[in-house]
Design an enzyme around this catalytic site. Structure first.
Site, mmCIF file in Angstrom:
data_model
loop_
_atom_site.group_PDB
_atom_site.id
_atom_site.type_symbol
_atom_site.label_atom_id
_atom_site.label_comp_id
_atom_site.label_asym_id
_atom_site.label_seq_id
_atom_site.Cartn_x
_atom_site.Cartn_y
_atom_site.Cartn_z
ATOM 1 N N MET B 1 0.841 -1.212 0.000
ATOM 2 C CA MET B 1 0.000 0.000 0.000
ATOM 3 C C MET B 1 0.864 1.245 0.000
ATOM 4 S SD MET B 1 -3.154 -0.905 0.002
ATOM 5 C CE MET B 1 -3.157 -2.508 -0.736
ATOM 6 N N THR B 2 1.547 1.422 -1.080
ATOM 7 C CA THR B 2 2.572 2.481 -1.160
ATOM 8 C C THR B 2 2.969 2.603 -2.618
ATOM 9 O OG1 THR B 2 3.568 2.247 1.036
ATOM 10 C CG2 THR B 2 5.051 2.858 -0.711
ATOM 11 N N THR B 3 3.570 3.711 -2.948
ATOM 12 C CA THR B 3 4.318 3.771 -4.200
ATOM 13 C C THR B 3 5.674 4.398 -3.903
ATOM 14 O OG1 THR B 3 2.281 4.142 -5.443
ATOM 15 C CG2 THR B 3 4.351 4.588 -6.582
ATOM 16 N N SER B 133 2.126 -1.092 -3.806
ATOM 17 C CA SER B 133 0.900 -1.406 -4.546
ATOM 18 C C SER B 133 0.738 -0.547 -5.797
ATOM 19 C CB SER B 133 -0.310 -1.222 -3.632
ATOM 20 O OG SER B 133 -0.332 0.107 -3.128
#
Lengths: 230, 188
Positions: B1-3, B133
């Site tokens: 849950m990140t970029t 993600s």
């Protein structure tokens, strides 16, 4: 059996010197001479190999530790073997951990810690002094480590029989502009002058442009020039 | 849950990240720091479990300081990445893996380097890399805009574009972009 305090070695003698370590240094002085020289672009270590009986192979005195490090020493050779193995383990451990060659300073610290650990308890200190030559990002390096665990950094070292006399000769004859062949011939002449005619000498060297420690064996002075051109 | 993204330019490296921390469908934080500076020449972008990632970064920070002091010259980016990958690998082999993916970027006397490292202990040198993600979306931007001759300033703009694109379409990423550049120093 009653308690007898004299069974336990004293660490310090009346003058405050570590008596066991002093004895170990005496053992080093009984070993055949080892010499290390450092120049701006390369370093050489060399050690006299004692003549053996005809059917016996003389043992190695100069050892490759890792590609970029070599070591020699004087004193009890079995102690030297253990230290060589310790150094080989440390350099490979460093490669596993960091995927890079170990720097010489850290390796020397580790060797010095190995020696020092035998001065802390009533055990036999290591009866050998070593000269370590290697190459890292800081350049060509030369160190000496004593049975006390003390490490020295510099351009010229000698340990073993007649090493004081050898150092006197080296101090007057050392010239930083010497090339590798001249340096090896110089070492051979120093060993001869300390009372070893036609000596067999094992040499190892490392140059700043190539990170590979290389070994040669030299028999007598005339041999030196032919066998060592890199 | 990140970029997170990392790019190698000719004269430095760049790391960029979003700022969202998620707890399921809840946005737990809108100001998360996902780019951590190890020192002046090395930084790490983190995806995954924050505590694990921060722990690894702290170990590397301590080790880099110690080794530079002991041997008299700093650790290279490759050495630092290898250290991280060893920690990851031993974690995996002990059935207690570190739940994180790191992008390690820095400069040393050999130039700029970007490495990607994950919980399996693998380590790969990359020209550009993304994780989290939002990475499939970020990769779309990076694949079309990256070239190995980029200057640091252009690489920085592409990194920001990649994270912005991911924030538009990935629900796990958002709340703004953080970006860090490390230029190759003139004298090392």
């Amino acid at each position: 059996m009653s308690f007898d305090p004299s069974r336990f070695q004293k660490f310090y003698g009346p003058e405050g010197r570590m008596t066991l370590v002093d004895r170990a240094l005496e053992a080093v002085m009984r070993g055949s001479i080892s010499i290390g020289l450092r120049f701006p672009k390369y370093a050489v270590v060399a050690s006299m190999v004692k003549p053996t009986r005809k059917l016996m192979k003389p043992s190695d005195k100069v050892f490759i530790v890792d590609d970029h490090v070599g070591v020699t020493g004087s004193g009890y050779i079995s102690d030297l073997y253990r230290i060589v193995d310790h150094m080989r383990l440390e350099t490979q451990r460093h490669r596993l951990l960091f995927d890079a060659a170990m720097d010489i300073g850290s390796l020397v610290d580790s060797v010095s810690g190995y020696f020092h650990s035998y001065t802390l308890y009533p055990v036999r200190p290591q009866g050998v002094a070593v000269i370590i030559a290697g190459l890292d990002k800081l350049g060509v390096q030369l160190y000496q480590v004593d049975p006390s665990g003390t490490a020295f950094y510099g351009d010229a070292f000698a340990v073993g029989a007649n090493s004081d006399k050898a150092l006197d000769i080296i101090e007057t004859g050392y010239n930083p502009d010497m090339n590798l062949d001249e340096a090896i011939n110089f070492i051979v002449s120093v060993v001869e002058k300390t009372g070893n005619p036609e000596p067999t000498i094992q040499v190892g060297y490392i140059t700043a442009d190539k990170p590979f420690f290389t070994r040669h064996t030299i028999n007598g002075k005339t041999d030196a020039i032919n066998k060592t051109s890199p | 849950m990140t970029t997170i993204v990392g790019l190698r330019a000719v004269d430095g490296v760049v790391l960029a990240s979003d700022r969202r921390a998620s707890k399921g469908f809840f946005i737990a934080s809108k100001t998360t720091q996902k780019i951590l500076k190890v020192d002046e020449t090395l930084a790490v972008a983190i995806a995954g479990l924050v505590s694990d990632a921060v722990y690894l970064v702290n170990v590397v920070r301590a080790e880099r300081k110690l080794i530079a002091l002991r041997r008299g010259y700093p650790m290279s980016v490759a050495e630092s990445s290898k250290l991280i990958s060893n920690l990851f690998y031993s974690g995996m082999r002990n059935y207690l893996p570190y739940f994180a993916e790191l992008i390690v970027a820095g400069v040393d006397d050999e130039g700029p380097h970007v490495y990607s490292s994950d919980m399996s202990g693998s380590i790969m040198a990359e020209e550009f890399v993304s994780s989290g993600s939002g990475s499939p979306i970020a990769y779309g931007v990076l694949e079309s805009l990256y070239n190995p001759n980029l200057k640091l300033e252009d690489a920085r703009n592409i990194a920001v574009k990649a994270v912005e694109a991911a924030m538009q379409r990935d629900p796990g990423s958002g709340n703004g972009v953080d970006v860090l550049t490390i230029p190759v120093r003139k004298v090392m």
